[in-house]
Design an enzyme around this catalytic site. Structure first.
Site, short mmCIF file in Angstrom:
data_model
loop_
_atom_site.label_atom_id
_atom_site.label_comp_id
_atom_site.label_asym_id
_atom_site.label_seq_id
_atom_site.Cartn_x
_atom_site.Cartn_y
_atom_site.Cartn_z
NE ARG A 236 -3.13 0.74 -0.69
CZ ARG A 236 -3.49 0.90 -1.95
NH1 ARG A 236 -3.17 2.01 -2.60
NH2 ARG A 236 -4.14 -0.05 -2.59
CE LYS B 245 -2.15 28.41 -4.13
NZ LYS B 245 -3.23 28.93 -5.01
CE LYS C 242 1.46 35.22 -4.19
NZ LYS C 242 0.88 33.85 -4.21
CD GLU D 11 -0.15 37.98 -6.11
OE1 GLU D 11 -0.06 36.75 -6.13
OE2 GLU D 11 -0.73 38.62 -5.21
CG ASP E 82 -3.35 36.89 -8.43
OD1 ASP E 82 -3.35 35.67 -8.65
OD2 ASP E 82 -4.02 37.43 -7.52
#
Length: 280
Positions: free
Chosen positions: A100, A135, A167, A197, A218
């Site tokens: 597994r 992410k 950002k 950004e 963005d």
């Protein structure tokens, strides 16, 4: 050679095995003779792209070093349903103990590579590169990023220390786009690239005057992306992000951006259906 260095790969696999084997494998121990042997093949049950095979192989080897494990494909190889991916032979109990964990790595990472390949195919001929974001699943970033590259994707920043990425919250906390870029340039020296950004074309103009290496556009509309490419005139690498999926990525790429970053490559890739079949 593994895409992920062994000193990075081995602790990840050990943690996964420890999680699964913390109480032993009561089923295999109770149902199978201690000296029983077997040969099993990991096989693709649908088309896709192979990835994570080093993780799968190491899962078997760490459970029982005497198992004979052979990779029949390499990361990045295309798969059709029915293709054999790897083979393992030796003690039947220990094969089942690792089954597994090996499949979890291979199905997930092959899913990441397969989804990436679909995005890469969707933008073929445009010049745009498909790239992942941060992410990623905690603890699996190195493997997921390698799987993206196996699927034809382009590397992005791996961790916070790799490059400056300014950002919206950095901009808000530092006093503005130009101020943030100037501070980053002074702190980072000549070896560190700077990305910023922007959300609007007006912000783009401010950023271009400040001279970053990369500008992340963005959630721009396709019309705004085309205008951004015109205004940029090749001064910075343009990266598009936000609202990207398989139905929109081609249109984004056709506007002339250099890179399209897609979080879904790592946080939402469906597993590729692989199975481990014991041979009679």
């Amino acid at each position: 050679m593994s895409a992920v260095p062994y000193p990075v790969l081995e602790p990840i696999i050990r943690r996964a095995l420890e999680e699964d084997l913390s109480g032993g494998d009561v089923t295999s121990l109770s149902c199978i003779d201690a000296d029983a042997t077997a040969r099993a093949v990991m096989r693709a049950r649908e088309a896709g792209v192979a990835a994570g095979l080093d993780a799968a192989l190491l899962s078997f080897r760490l459970v029982e070093p005497s198992l004979r494990v052979e990779a029949l494909k390499r990361d990045g190889d295309p798969l059709e349903g029915g293709d054999d991916v790897l083979a393992v032979s030796g003690n039947a109990r220990t094969i089942l103990m690792a089954e597994r964990t090996a499949l979890n790595f291979a199905t997930h990472l092959s899913g990441v590579a397969s989804l990436t390949a679909r995005y890469v195919e969707a933008v073929a001929g445009t010049g745009a590169k498909i790239s992942p974001t941060r992410k990623t699943l905690p603890g699996l970033r190195a493997l997921q990023k390698a799987a993206v590259e196996a699927g034809g994707g382009s590397p992005h920043r791996f961790a916070l220390g790799d490059a400056v990425m300014i950002k919206d919250n950095h901009i808000a906390a530092s006093g503005g786009i130009a101020e943030a870029i100037e501070r980053a340039r002074k702190a980072g020296g000549h070896m560190r690239r700077i990305s910023v950004e922007v959300d609007t074309l007006d912000q783009l103009d401010i950023a271009l005057d400040a001279g970053p290496d990369v500008i992340l556009l963005d959630n721009f509309s396709n019309k705004a992306l085309a205008e951004a490419v015109t205004r940029n005139q090749g001064r910075a690498v343009l990266e598009a992000s936000g609202g990207v999926n398989l139905s929109t990525v081609r249109g984004i790429a056709e506007r002339g951006v250099d890179v399209i970053s897609v979080g879904a490559l790592t946080h939402s890739a469906p597993a590729l259906d692989l199975g481990l079949d014991f041979e009679a």
